[in-house]
Structure formats: structure tokens, C-alpha cells
Motif scaffolding. Structure first.
Motif, PDB file in Angstrom:
ATOM      1  N   GLU A 139       0.775  -1.295  -0.122  1.00 44.26           N
ATOM      2  CA  GLU A 139      -0.031   0.070   0.127  1.00 44.26           C
ATOM      3  C   GLU A 139       0.804   1.291   0.074  1.00 44.26           C
ATOM      4  O   GLU A 139       0.393   2.418  -0.449  1.00 44.26           O
ATOM      5  N   THR A 140       2.193   1.272   0.464  1.00 39.50           N
ATOM      6  CA  THR A 140       2.906   2.266   0.566  1.00 39.50           C
ATOM      7  C   THR A 140       3.265   2.474  -0.979  1.00 39.50           C
ATOM      8  O   THR A 140       3.404   3.807  -1.354  1.00 39.50           O
ATOM      9  N   ARG A 141       3.589   1.407  -1.510  1.00 37.22           N
ATOM     10  CA  ARG A 141       4.081   1.696  -2.866  1.00 37.22           C
ATOM     11  C   ARG A 141       3.007   2.116  -4.187  1.00 37.22           C
ATOM     12  O   ARG A 141       3.236   3.147  -4.806  1.00 37.22           O
ATOM     13  N   ALA A 143       0.442   3.895  -2.806  1.00 38.13           N
ATOM     14  CA  ALA A 143       0.105   5.373  -2.426  1.00 38.13           C
ATOM     15  C   ALA A 143       1.348   6.380  -3.116  1.00 38.13           C
ATOM     16  O   ALA A 143       0.980   7.495  -3.840  1.00 38.13           O
ATOM     17  N   ALA A 144       2.493   5.908  -3.147  1.00 36.11           N
ATOM     18  CA  ALA A 144       3.583   6.518  -3.874  1.00 36.11           C
ATOM     19  C   ALA A 144       3.258   6.785  -5.318  1.00 36.11           C
ATOM     20  O   ALA A 144       3.398   7.893  -5.884  1.00 36.11           O
ATOM     21  N   ALA A 146       0.282   6.757  -6.528  1.00 39.69           N
ATOM     22  CA  ALA A 146      -1.094   7.439  -6.906  1.00 39.69           C
ATOM     23  C   ALA A 146      -0.925   8.853  -6.639  1.00 39.69           C
ATOM     24  O   ALA A 146      -1.689   9.589  -7.320  1.00 39.69           O
ATOM     25  N   VAL A 147       0.127   9.121  -5.811  1.00 41.72           N
ATOM     26  CA  VAL A 147       0.074  10.716  -5.712  1.00 41.72           C
ATOM     27  C   VAL A 147       1.209  11.406  -6.700  1.00 41.72           C
ATOM     28  O   VAL A 147       1.196  12.608  -6.723  1.00 41.72           O
TER      29      VAL A 147
ATOM     30  N   TYR B  84      -5.520  11.804  -3.886  1.00 43.58           N
ATOM     31  CA  TYR B  84      -5.893  10.403  -3.616  1.00 43.58           C
ATOM     32  C   TYR B  84      -5.720  10.194  -2.190  1.00 43.58           C
ATOM     33  O   TYR B  84      -4.731  10.354  -1.585  1.00 43.58           O
ATOM     34  N   MET B  86      -6.496   7.065   0.722  1.00 46.84           N
ATOM     35  CA  MET B  86      -6.806   5.496   0.408  1.00 46.84           C
ATOM     36  C   MET B  86      -7.026   4.909   1.824  1.00 46.84           C
ATOM     37  O   MET B  86      -6.592   5.619   2.897  1.00 46.84           O
ATOM     38  N   SER B  88      -5.929   2.326   3.421  1.00 44.91           N
ATOM     39  CA  SER B  88      -4.856   1.975   4.399  1.00 44.91           C
ATOM     40  C   SER B  88      -3.889   2.956   4.455  1.00 44.91           C
ATOM     41  O   SER B  88      -2.691   2.804   5.255  1.00 44.91           O
ATOM     42  N   VAL B  89      -4.367   4.313   4.394  1.00 47.99           N
ATOM     43  CA  VAL B  89      -3.621   5.602   4.354  1.00 47.99           C
ATOM     44  C   VAL B  89      -2.418   5.804   3.514  1.00 47.99           C
ATOM     45  O   VAL B  89      -2.111   6.437   2.678  1.00 47.99           O
ATOM     46  N   GLY B  90      -1.729   4.689   3.813  1.00 45.58           N
ATOM     47  CA  GLY B  90      -0.246   4.708   2.713  1.00 45.58           C
ATOM     48  C   GLY B  90       0.502   5.806   2.981  1.00 45.58           C
ATOM     49  O   GLY B  90       1.384   6.068   2.049  1.00 45.58           O
ATOM     50  N   LEU B  91       0.633   6.379   4.372  1.00 47.04           N
ATOM     51  CA  LEU B  91       1.597   7.284   4.668  1.00 47.04           C
ATOM     52  C   LEU B  91       3.188   6.637   4.454  1.00 47.04           C
ATOM     53  O   LEU B  91       3.175   5.625   4.731  1.00 47.04           O
TER      54      LEU B  91
END
Lengths: 235, 311
Positions: A139-141, A143-144, A146-147, B84, B86, B88-91
Motif C-alpha cells: 500500500e505504501t508503493r 500510495a507513492a 497514486a500521488v 488521492y 486511501m 490503508s492510508v499509505g503514509l
């Protein structure tokens, strides 16, 4: 502070082994009749030894890191089994065999040893890199991406940034292995801490063998301690 | 002139391997709309949302954002222009709260003082302690992390905000607060918001436009009240109705629409101007009266008027 404390045990071991390698101490312990290896020359050998180790482990580390990144990219995933197998084979071949086989091709000196160290060092770094990159939370990847980070920015700013401590751990293993293995280079005529061991074995002088072995181990522990202190502590 | 939809999904099919995640889906979202995508898991709602910032690429059909085909735009630039958030937050765990919020402005090349000012504004907008900026994400509670995630999505002031179940992983109280926060932000900023949720109540409460998905197809697409109206499709009514579709329908209709010219009896209970028919019904049930007054209106709201919503 925490990261400095992590290196202390290895540092103390290195110190103890260095004392053991000193001519007076080794000679007294072994009770040998023949002369020990002078401390000044031992120090010269240690510097050569360290340089040769680095010359072998740096390309190995770089190659392992690049391979590890390539086989975890979407386009390179197919190469993963081949890379794993090649790295495993490279590590399964004893370095002394590589050195012996490389002498006819490269001649005496540093080259055969560097080749052996390179082959030997790739796997720990490759394994560590792949493992660390795969441990980055998906999910970190996501998110990276997606932003709006580009694939290259995702790799540099997120994946490698998070994987770095584990990659350095792999590099540390490779370096310690390399320092210990570099002694074999003496057989190919490179000046290393293996040199007193070879001379001692030829002349049945156990003092020289002890000095070379203790000094090699001291250098390996010193390398371990230095990298332990360089890597940020994980919790 | 007809206003261009800010998001236009035209006849899109998305195939993952041999299964179709979406089949021939068409959806238009107008500027400033709060559009909720709702449906059971596996219905394709997240896939539909991810088409907008090209995290998912259509196998067939076209996606236009602000009139431009997204296939012709560089993905990173497109994504930086769309917020965006999400589930799971994805910080980024290795970056502080302030660095996380400032991610997109930094990618856009803003200078450090401007980023710092913006981060401060966003911490205030999401009602977060300004001192929180220096913390790492692991030191935050679930609700705080979600707020930071939403702040990060809003950082570069995008006109479009995608929210993929952003309230999924928090407790009910925090959830209610975050919903209210989101409604407030939508009202204050007028952004186009696309929200994915599996919670029908959340969709009806927040959205001005609800899209119901099932098995990769759009089952219904319209204003919340229309989707629970008695003539809506049975699957949609069942999903959105919460067991009492009639009451939910009344809760989405304004009581003002049922105003009767006859004056309210003296001493009758008064309704607020923004009350729904369900609110009116509730007050009637409590008071036992036949008619209610409404603040600022001469007429009355009567039981037969409420129940006559169908007519």
C-alpha cells in the motif's frame, strides 16, 4: 548512540585478535623458536588486504544491488530464477578453486582474488536487496504511485529508502566474508594477511600462521563493527 | 451550452486476466459533484475510481479528465493534479507528517516556505495539532493518520479528489467525525469528489450523486433520493434501503417540498428549514399533532402531505 553500541562487541573482538597477532604475543603463546612476523610489515599487509577486499566487494555489492532492483521491477521479474541460481552457484564454488582456476587466465596478483570475491559477494547482497524490496508494504508503493511519483522516484524515495538498512546488512555480510576470504589471495601471489599463513605453513612456523589468522579475523571483525555503526539501528 | 463533465468514463471495459472487473461502463461526473461509488466487494468500484488517475488502464473504452483523454497524458503529472486518499492510508513510514503532506507540492517544485505554509494550513483544515508535523506516521492514531492522508491528498489543492474507503479502518466515532469533515471540506472548497465506499449509508449521507455497482456493471446512477424511491430497481433499493427503504427515501426529501398553504395550528412544533420528510414524520410521531410549522414559512407540514410524497 544506539547504533554505536551495536558495534562494540565486534570492535572488542577485533582488538583482542589484533593483540593476538602482535609478534611478541604470538611468539610467547606458541613458544616458537623461529622469528615472528614484524608488526610494521603485518600492518602493511593489513592495509593491502583491506584494499583488496574492498576492490572485490564493492563491485559485488553494486552488482548484487542492481540485480536485486532489476529482478523486482515488473519487466525483470522473469529473470529472478536465473539470477537466484547464478548467485547460488557463484557462492557454492569455493573461492580457492576460483583463484586457482583464474591464475592461468589473469596471471598472479590481485585479479584472480578480485574475481573470487566478486562471485562470492553477490549473493548476500542480492538476497538482502530482493528481500528488503519485497518487504516494502504494497500500500505504501501504491500510495507513492497514486500521488504521482514516477517509477524512478518510487524506487529511490520510497522503496530503496525503506530497504536501505536491510541492504546494508547484506553488504556487511558480504564485506565480512570478503575480508576473511581475501587471505586466499596469498596463494595467487597477492600481498594479503594470508601471506604469513602461507609462509608459516611452508616453513612449519606456527607463529606466522597464528599471526596471519588472528590478523585476518581482527580485520573482518573491524569491518563488521564499522558497518554496524554506519547502519541506522532498526527497532 | 452543456457543461463538460470533469470526469467522463465512456464505454470502459477492464479485464484482469480472464475476468472482467468492469464491463462497458459509462459514467459522467460534473464539476463540484460529490459522487459515491457503492457496491459489494468485488463489484469493481475501486477499479472504476482508479481509471481516473490511470492506476488502472482500460482494455476498451476511453477515460477523459477535464476533457482530455488520460491515455494521452503522462501518468505522474495526471496523478499530481488529482488528490488521492486511501483506506490503508499509505503514509510513507520513513517521512514525517509534514513531509508526507508536502509530497505533491514538493514533486510540483514548490519552494520550501510555500510548502511549509501549505502544510500548516492543511493541519489546521483537518483539525490536527500543528506540533504533529514533526512526528513519524507510526506515532499517530488511526484517525489522525487518516486525517493526514486526506491532508496529503488535498496538499496541492487539486480540483478532483479520489477517496478509496478513506474511513474504512477507524472506529465508528472517528468515522462520523471524518465524514463530517469531508462534507465540510466539500462544501467549503467545491471540489469534485469521487468516493468509494461499501457503506450505503455513508454514500447516501455524503453524496449528491450515487453510483451503484454490481459485478462490474453500473446498476444505478442518480441522485440519492431517486435511487431509494419506490420505483427504483429492487437490488438498488435493497442495498441502499437499510431494511426500511421508505423511511430512508423520506430522509432524503426536503420537508419544504410538502408545505401546505394552510397555516400551522397555534402551538404546533416547528421544523427547521432544512429538515427532511423523515424528520417531519419523527416530530409528528412524537408530538401526536396533525400538522407542524416551519421556521420562516407561513404554511404547515401535514401527515397526509408527508405520506403523499409518492403522489
Amino acid at each position: 548512540m544506539k547504533r554505536f553500541r551495536r558495534g562494540v562487541p565486534a570492535l572488542l573482538l577485533a582488538l583482542g585478535l589484533a593483540v593476538l597477532a602482535m609478534p611478541e604475543v604470538a611468539a610467547w603463546l606458541m613458544g616458537g623458536t623461529q622469528g615472528p612476523y614484524p608488526a610494521a610489515r603485518l600492518l602493511d599487509l593489513a592495509l593491502d588486504h583491506a584494499a583488496l577486499s574492498l576492490a572485490g566487494v564493492l563491485p559485488a555489492g553494486l552488482l548484487g544491488l542492481v540485480l536485486g532492483v532489476v529482478v523486482t521491477r515488473p519487466g525483470g521479474r522473469g529473470l529472478r530464477p536465473a539470477a537466484d541460481a547464478a548467485a547460488a552457484v557463484a557462492q557454492a564454488v569455493p573461492p580457492i578453486v576460483v583463484v586457482a582456476l583464474a591464475v592461468p587466465a589473469f596471471g598472479f596478483g590481485w585479479a584472480p582474488t578480485i574475481l573470487a570475491l566478486m562471485l562470492y559477494g553477490i549473493m548476500p547482497v542480492l538476497r538482502a536487496t530482493v528481500g528488503a524490496l519485497e518487504a516494502v508494504p504494497p500500500e505504501t508503493r501504491l500510495a507513492a504511485e497514486a500521488v504521482g511519483l514516477s517509477p524512478r522516484q518510487v524506487l529511490q524515495e520510497v522503496e530503496l529508502a525503506l530497504a536501505w538498512p536491510l541492504v546494508l546488512d547484506g553488504l556487511r555480510v558480504a564485506l565480512v566474508l570478503a575480508v576473511a576470504t581475501t587471505a586466499v589471495g596469498a596463494l595467487a601471489g597477492a600481498a594479503t594477511l594470508g601471506t604469513p599463513i602461507v609462509i608459516g605453513l611452508q616453513n612449519q612456523n606456527q607463529v606466522l600462521v597464528l599471526q596471519g589468522a588472528a590478523a585476518t579475523a581482527a580485520l573482518a571483525f573491524l569491518a563488521d563493527a564499522l558497518l554496524l555503526m554506519a547502519v541506522p539501528a532498526r527497532d | 451550452m452543456i457543461a463538460q463533465p470533469v470526469i467522463a468514463i465512456e464505454g470502459v471495459t477492464v479485464r484482469f486476466g480472464t475476468t472482467d472487473a468492469l464491463r462497458d461502463v459509462t459514467l459522467h461526473v460534473k464539476a463540484g459533484e460529490f459522487c459515491a461509488l457503492v457496491g459489494p466487494s468485488g463489484s469493481g468500484k475501486s477499479t472504476l475510481m482508479r481509471l481516473v488517475n490511470r492506476l488502472v488502464v482500460p482494455s476498451a473504452g476511453q477515460v477523459r479528465v477535464r476533457g482530455q483523454d488520460v491515455a494521452t497524458l503522462p501518468a505522474p503529472a495526471l496523478r499530481r493534479s488529482i488528490g488521492y486518499a486511501m483506506q490503508s492510508v499509505g503514509l510513507f513510514p520513513h517521512r514525517t507528517v509534514a513531509e508526507n503532506i508536502g509530497t505533491v507540492p514538493r514533486l510540483l517544485g514548490w519552494d520550501a516556505p510555500r510548502i511549509a505554509r501549505r502544510v500548516e494550513e492543511l493541519l489546521a483544515l483537518l483539525r490536527l495539532d500543528p506540533a504533529m508535523g514533526v512526528r513519524l506516521p507510526r506515532a499517530l492514531s488511526g484517525g489522525q493518520a487518516q486525517r493526514v492522508g486526506i491532508a496529503r491528498a488535498l496538499a496541492a489543492d487539486p480540483d478532483i479528489l479520489l477517496m478509496d474507503e478513506p474511513f474504512g479502518a477507524v472506529d465508528p466515532i472517528t468515522r462520523r467525525e471524518l465524514r463530517a469533515e469531508t462534507r465540510r471540506i466539500h462544501a467549503e472548497t467545491g471540489k469534485t469528489i469521487l468516493l468509494v465506499t461499501h457503506d450505503p449509508e455513508e454514500a447516501l449521507e455524503l453524496a449528491s450523486h450515487v453510483v451503484v455497482l454490481r459485478d462490474g456493471r453500473i446498476e444505478a446512477d442518480g441522485a440519492p433520493a431517486d435511487l431509494v424511491a419506490p420505483d427504483a430497481a429492487p437490488f438498488v433499493r435493497e442495498l441502499l434501503g437499510g431494511g426500511q427503504p421508505g423511511l430512508r427515501w423520506l430522509s432524503l426529501l426536503p420537508a419544504r417540498g410538502a408545505l401546505d398553504p394552510r397555516p400551522a395550528p397555534v402551538g404546533a412544533a416547528m421544523l427547521a428549514r432544512n429538515a427532511s420528510l423523515a424528520d417531519a414524520l419523527s416530530v409528528l410521531a412524537e408530538s401526536g399533532d396533525e400538522a407542524l410549522g416551519m421556521e420562516g414559512e407561513k404554511g404547515s407540514v401535514r401527515a397526509e402531505g408527508i405520506l403523499g410524497a409518492r403522489r
